[in-house]
Design a protein around this motif. Structure first.
Motif, PDB file in Angstrom:
ATOM      1  N   LYS A  67      -1.298   8.380   5.677  1.00 48.65           N
ATOM      2  CA  LYS A  67      -1.949   7.191   5.219  1.00 48.65           C
ATOM      3  C   LYS A  67      -2.189   7.199   3.514  1.00 48.65           C
ATOM      4  O   LYS A  67      -1.766   6.169   2.879  1.00 48.65           O
ATOM      5  CB  LYS A  67      -3.047   6.576   5.965  1.00 48.65           C
ATOM      6  CG  LYS A  67      -3.683   5.388   5.416  1.00 48.65           C
ATOM      7  CD  LYS A  67      -5.006   4.997   6.456  1.00 48.65           C
ATOM      8  CE  LYS A  67      -4.650   4.942   7.954  1.00 48.65           C
ATOM      9  NZ  LYS A  67      -5.783   4.386   8.680  1.00 48.65           N
ATOM     10  N   GLN A  68      -2.860   8.411   3.368  1.00 43.40           N
ATOM     11  CA  GLN A  68      -3.094   8.260   1.930  1.00 43.40           C
ATOM     12  C   GLN A  68      -1.783   8.788   0.935  1.00 43.40           C
ATOM     13  O   GLN A  68      -1.652   8.151  -0.241  1.00 43.40           O
ATOM     14  CB  GLN A  68      -3.930   9.698   1.632  1.00 43.40           C
ATOM     15  CG  GLN A  68      -5.344   9.390   2.314  1.00 43.40           C
ATOM     16  CD  GLN A  68      -6.299  10.698   2.138  1.00 43.40           C
ATOM     17  OE1 GLN A  68      -5.813  11.829   1.795  1.00 43.40           O
ATOM     18  NE2 GLN A  68      -7.605  10.715   2.760  1.00 43.40           N
ATOM     19  N   ASN A  71      -0.367   5.117   0.468  1.00 45.45           N
ATOM     20  CA  ASN A  71      -1.143   4.478  -0.467  1.00 45.45           C
ATOM     21  C   ASN A  71      -0.872   5.037  -1.955  1.00 45.45           C
ATOM     22  O   ASN A  71      -0.749   4.152  -2.913  1.00 45.45           O
ATOM     23  CB  ASN A  71      -2.702   4.492  -0.341  1.00 45.45           C
ATOM     24  CG  ASN A  71      -2.956   3.955   0.805  1.00 45.45           C
ATOM     25  OD1 ASN A  71      -2.496   2.920   1.401  1.00 45.45           O
ATOM     26  ND2 ASN A  71      -4.374   4.376   1.540  1.00 45.45           N
ATOM     27  N   ASP A  75       0.985   2.662  -5.030  1.00 42.87           N
ATOM     28  CA  ASP A  75       0.087   2.669  -6.126  1.00 42.87           C
ATOM     29  C   ASP A  75       0.949   2.929  -7.391  1.00 42.87           C
ATOM     30  O   ASP A  75       0.973   2.516  -8.474  1.00 42.87           O
ATOM     31  CB  ASP A  75      -1.148   3.388  -6.324  1.00 42.87           C
ATOM     32  CG  ASP A  75      -2.331   2.871  -5.200  1.00 42.87           C
ATOM     33  OD1 ASP A  75      -2.201   1.757  -4.963  1.00 42.87           O
ATOM     34  OD2 ASP A  75      -3.255   3.757  -4.914  1.00 42.87           O
ATOM     35  N   ASN A 524       0.839  -1.872   7.721  1.00 45.78           N
ATOM     36  CA  ASN A 524       0.898  -2.694   6.595  1.00 45.78           C
ATOM     37  C   ASN A 524       1.301  -3.848   6.608  1.00 45.78           C
ATOM     38  O   ASN A 524       1.090  -4.651   5.974  1.00 45.78           O
ATOM     39  CB  ASN A 524       1.993  -1.857   5.762  1.00 45.78           C
ATOM     40  CG  ASN A 524       1.242  -0.353   5.354  1.00 45.78           C
ATOM     41  OD1 ASN A 524       0.332  -0.374   4.897  1.00 45.78           O
ATOM     42  ND2 ASN A 524       2.318   0.386   5.412  1.00 45.78           N
ATOM     43  N   GLN A 538      -5.734  -1.813   4.256  1.00 44.54           N
ATOM     44  CA  GLN A 538      -4.372  -1.380   3.772  1.00 44.54           C
ATOM     45  C   GLN A 538      -3.322  -2.097   3.715  1.00 44.54           C
ATOM     46  O   GLN A 538      -2.180  -1.951   3.657  1.00 44.54           O
ATOM     47  CB  GLN A 538      -3.991  -0.068   4.804  1.00 44.54           C
ATOM     48  CG  GLN A 538      -3.689  -0.482   6.453  1.00 44.54           C
ATOM     49  CD  GLN A 538      -4.900  -0.623   7.317  1.00 44.54           C
ATOM     50  OE1 GLN A 538      -5.904  -0.613   6.603  1.00 44.54           O
ATOM     51  NE2 GLN A 538      -4.801  -0.635   8.385  1.00 44.54           N
ATOM     52  N   ARG A 540      -0.467  -4.818   3.382  1.00 42.00           N
ATOM     53  CA  ARG A 540       0.493  -4.902   2.157  1.00 42.00           C
ATOM     54  C   ARG A 540       1.203  -6.270   2.446  1.00 42.00           C
ATOM     55  O   ARG A 540       1.414  -6.893   1.266  1.00 42.00           O
ATOM     56  CB  ARG A 540       1.504  -4.004   2.079  1.00 42.00           C
ATOM     57  CG  ARG A 540       0.703  -2.542   1.977  1.00 42.00           C
ATOM     58  CD  ARG A 540       0.390  -2.517   0.523  1.00 42.00           C
ATOM     59  NE  ARG A 540      -0.137  -0.995   0.536  1.00 42.00           N
ATOM     60  CZ  ARG A 540      -0.722  -0.451  -0.736  1.00 42.00           C
ATOM     61  NH1 ARG A 540      -0.439  -0.947  -1.824  1.00 42.00           N
ATOM     62  NH2 ARG A 540      -1.315   0.727  -0.730  1.00 42.00           N
ATOM     63  N   SER A 560      -4.432  -5.137  -1.909  1.00 42.24           N
ATOM     64  CA  SER A 560      -3.115  -4.509  -2.054  1.00 42.24           C
ATOM     65  C   SER A 560      -1.922  -5.320  -1.510  1.00 42.24           C
ATOM     66  O   SER A 560      -0.929  -5.004  -1.439  1.00 42.24           O
ATOM     67  CB  SER A 560      -2.964  -2.981  -1.680  1.00 42.24           C
ATOM     68  OG  SER A 560      -4.076  -2.021  -2.097  1.00 42.24           O
TER      69      SER A 560
END
Length: 875
Positions: A67-68, A71, A75, A524, A538, A540, A560
């Motif tokens: 998950k990180q 992201n 970004d 997402n 999270q 999108r 986001s």
């Protein structure tokens, strides 16, 4: 999220890092080392992703790690898009030569004194984060998997329990007839081309089962001396297929009841023979034999490989046949030399019978009639796909808990636990076989309701806004690339009911394919409904499919979001506070749908959405003016203002939107600012709807980039100079009552090379205009509708050698078709609707016109009354 989806995002991001804008950033912003470090770390992490995905269910830490990583990737993409925006902004400022704008830039956030350090800091920060995650991958013991491992379906075999097969008798008989017919290319000239019969359809429909039924029919043993079954699956390796054919032939020989054969021992080990020896053995097996060869589960799209194999097996006796099963329409077209047999779903009755067989022991269902009633509702979600019926029926076998049955009935397919031979795993094989650019696009079907009618323009707008459609050579138009994607998805049996109208197409996504899209999309993608209480941080992509009471409590932490849409006509956002919050909070929005709202204005702050590529304001019938700040959206590709019936004029500065590709307008203006439109160098599609005061269209300028022009319900429009659009390919004119259809410039249209022409609602015209004749060498689609006084079609129609589609609707006085219609050898789609004078004459095998249209591939002839009856039956 399914395996590979995050890897797809990483692949896309690596491409963006290598883009021109980022290369420029290396030099201009002094971040070369940090960007290179980011790319190196991303390459390492990408190698770990598939291993991490395969092990994430056993490790909460790995799930969090993935998950990180995701992201960080998103970004980073936002940062790189900021580079691209700054690059465009510099170009606008440079080309404008405006001192005021240049002075304004000094005080803006894009002032290099401010911008360079800030961007440098962000790049360093994102690179540091990714470095750390790459190091963590090593501590988790992750290993690099170079590519996605596709789990193949198990190899098939020809044996079948006929008593377990339900509802394929008609299909079996139709295939049998094809096998009994002589090959249409067989003649006295000794042509030995193989008759190849493809059975095509999506995964789980029962193509292999149907082939087994045919293969094991006693009639086949009488028709063919030799029959062989070969499961090919994903790896189309010529040598391995030859080995399988030889072994299948040897097995058939060993079962034969005839005298002992002189062939080599069927048990002989041939695996060590080289390719020359194998080919010799293959010819020895097949030579002079009338055979049936089944090639099951073909995926190969390399025509050269197929031709190589076909040439090797063209040694059989006349009448030999090959039967192929495949999920790919393009594979069926490539291999088949007779029309493909497209397998459809089972009827509701057959589905229920199959379900009962799978869910109960024989006769057991009579004791559980309440469960059978629930079963009827469960079967509806299978939409005729036998494997789905078996999957759900088998999951309930000997389970009489009504709560379990109701859970299966009420849950989406993708939420149900499935064995490896279930419907979703079977369909996911098709998904895994797609190239990464298609897998990315496919997930976005999850944002639409089931049975939603999608179209080319809509999907292109979404995919392009999110950066999913890329021109591979830099010159290919995004619209053409998106259409290729749709055609490829259709070819792979992911789309159905595709209706090609020339300039685009409409289509649907099968219910089970929609479930697969939900399965691969992950967290997402958020579909809002009446049960939604908050938007995950999270998230999108947001899509609203039900009436939702929007308030700020729904969006406590999300920052986001990249796309917001309301796919269902009439459903909209009415809360201005929420709208303003979106504009201020979601600074990385690429796609914003504010259609059908009741807003009286759009805030100036819309200009803060500098990444916005798609803005839909259609049917906002209370908006009188738009802020000029909209023209600061330099990335905007699509602006839709259709149905803004109170809009006084277009915003000033429209010419700055140099990225604009599609513009749809409703305005009260009587004239348009042609100098603004002349600056829109990338404008592909230009649409005018309900512009009631508009009299003239760009009389003084030329728009060479426009390829599609739509004018509908512009009741005052008098002049439409086609020379304004020298590269026009698509023209739609409808209900423009003051427009002289001759367009007053027929002598200026000789250079037009249009492909698609649509003319509607010209109630006074007795003939069609002569200027259409200028496109006889290029026209592919010609549609006329509501010409109630038209009595005959022009003679030049039959000289249109490239015409593929001819649609005629509501022409009640049209009594005849040109006798030379068979000259249109490219014509493959003829539709005649609500033309009473032609209806009876064109009925199959009836009266005078059937002989001249019967060669056309798709024929649709209907009276309006019949159409209404069909629609009522569907409801």
């Amino acid at each position: 999220m399914a395996e590979s989806f995050l890897a797809d995002i990483a692949n896309s991001l690596l491409g963006k890092v290598a883009s021109y804008a980022c290369q420029e950033a290396y030099l201009a912003y002094g971040v070369k080392d940090d960007l290179q470090r980011f790319r190196d770390s991303l390459t390492i992490v990408r190698g770990y992703l598939l291993d991490a995905e395969s092990r994430k269910d056993q490790s909460h830490a790995l799930r969090e790690w993935l998950k990180q990583i995701q992201n960080i990737c998103f970004d980073a993409e936002d940062i790189f898009d900021t580079f691209e925006f700054q690059h465009k902004r510099k170009q606008i400022v440079k080309s404008s030569g405006s001192i005021r704008k240049k002075v304004g830039q000094v005080f803006s956030k894009y002032n290099p004194i401010v911008f360079l350090p800030r961007m440098g800091h962000l790049i360093k920060e994102i690179s540091d984060k990714l470095d750390k995650k790459a190091a963590e991958g090593i501590t988790y013991g992750l290993t690099t998997i170079p590519e996605l491992v596709v789990h193949e379906r198990e190899l098939t075999y020809p044996d079948v329990n006929v008593s377990r097969v339900i509802g394929r008798d008609i299909e079996k008989d139709e295939i049998m007839k094809l096998l009994m017919q002589p090959h249409p290319e067989d003649g006295n000239d000794g042509d030995k081309s193989m008759c190849v019969i493809p059975i095509v359809g999506m995964g789980g429909l029962g193509k292999t089962t149907l082939a087994k039924l045919v293969f094991n029919d006693d009639t086949i043993d009488q028709l063919f001396q030799l029959k062989m079954w070969v499961c090919v699956s994903l790896n189309f390796d010529i040598k391995q297929i030859i080995l399988k054919i030889i072994n299948a032939a040897s097995t058939a020989d060993s079962k034969a009841a005839s005298a002992p054969t002189t062939d080599p021992d069927p048990q002989e080990n041939i695996n060590n023979l080289d390719i020359v020896q194998l080919v010799s053995r293959l010819k020895q097996k097949l030579s002079s034999q009338k055979f049936l060869l089944v090639l099951d589960d073909i995926w190969n799209e390399d025509r050269e490989k197929w031709i190589e194999l076909e040439d090797l097996i063209k040694v059989g006796a006349p009448g030999s046949k090959i039967m192929v099963t495949t999920r790919s329409i393009s594979v069926a077209w490539m291999m088949g030399n007779v029309p493909s047999y497209e397998l459809k779903g089972l009827s509701s009755e057959d589905c229920l019978s199959l379900f009962v067989k799978c869910a109960f022991k024989d006769g057991e269902e009579k004791s559980y009639l309440n469960l059978v009633e629930i079963g009827k509702e469960i079967v509806k979600k299978c939409h005729g796909v036998p494997l789905a019926v078996k999957t759900l029926g088998s999951s309930l076998f000997s389970n009489f808990d009504i709560n379990k049955w109701e859970f299966v009935r009420d849950s989406e397919m993708w939420n149900l636990e499935q064995q490896k031979n279930g419907i979703l795993p079977a369909l996911k094989v098709s998904y895994d076989q797609m190239p990464f650019y298609l897998r990315e696009c496919f997930a976005y079907f999850s944002l639409y309701p089931k049975d939603h009618i999608l179209d080319t323009h809509g999907m292109c707008g979404l995919w392009a806004a999110l950066g999913l459609v890329q021109s591979h050579n830099g010159s290919e138009k995004l619209e053409y690339v998106a259409r290729k994607y749709i055609d490829e998805l259709h070819s792979r049996s992911f789309l159905h009911e595709l209706n090609d109208y020339g300039a685009g197409c409409y289509f649907k996504v099968h219910h089970l394919i929609h479930d697969l899209a939900l399965y691969v999309a992950g967290e997402n993608f958020v579909v809002l409904n009446s049960q939604t209480r908050n938007i995950p941080q999270q998230a999108r992509h947001l899509s609203c499919l039900e009436d939702v009471s929007f308030d700020l409590a729904l969006f406590p932490k999300s920052r986001s979001v990249r796309s917001i849409q309301f796919p269902i006509l009439g459903m909209s956002l009415e809360n201005e506070s929420v709208r303003n919050t979106w504009v201020l909070r979601y600074k990385y929005l690429r796609y914003l749908d504010l259609s059908d709202s009741c807003f009286k204005n759009i805030p100036n702050s819309i200009a803060k959405l500098e990444h916005l590529r798609f803005l839909n304001l259609s049917r906002n019938d209370k908006i009188r003016t738009l802020p000029n700040s909209i023209c600061e959206l330099l990335n905007l590709q699509v602006l839709l203002l259709r149905g803004c019936t109170e809009l006084e004029k277009l915003p000033k500065g429209l010419g700055k939107l140099t990225s604009l590709r599609r513009l749809s307008v409703t305005t009260k203006q009587s004239t348009l600012p042609y100098y603004e439109f002349a600056s829109l160098n990338n404008l592909q599609t230009l649409c005018f709807y309900d512009c009631v005061n508009l009299k003239f269209l760009f009389k003084q300028t030329v728009l060479p980039s426009v390829e599609e022009l739509y004018c509908a319900s512009c009741e005052s429009l008098e002049c439409l100079p086609l020379y304004t659009f020298p590269n026009l390919q698509t023209l739609f004119i409808g209900d423009c009552r003051m427009l002289n259809l001759s367009l007053d410039n027929e002598n200026s249209t000789q250079k037009l090379r249009m492909k698609h022409v649509y003319l509607f609602d010209f109630t006074k015209h007795l003939t069609l205009p002569r200027w259409i004749e200028c496109a006889v060498d290029t026209l592919e689609t010609f549609q006329i509708g509501n010409f109630p006084n038209l009595q005959m079609l022009p003679e030049y129609l039959t000289t249109m050698t490239h015409l593929k589609r001819l649609f005629i609707t509501r022409c009640s006085q049209l009594l005849s078709l040109p006798s030379d219609l068979p000259r249109l050898t490219a014509l493959e789609d003829l539709r005649i609707v609500d033309c009473s004078g032609l209806y009876r004459k064109c009925q199959p095998h009836f009266r005078e016109y059937w002989p001249i249209i019967s060669h056309i591939k798709n024929i649709y002839i209907q009276e309006e009354e019949e159409k209404e009856e069909e629609e009522e039956e569907e409801k």
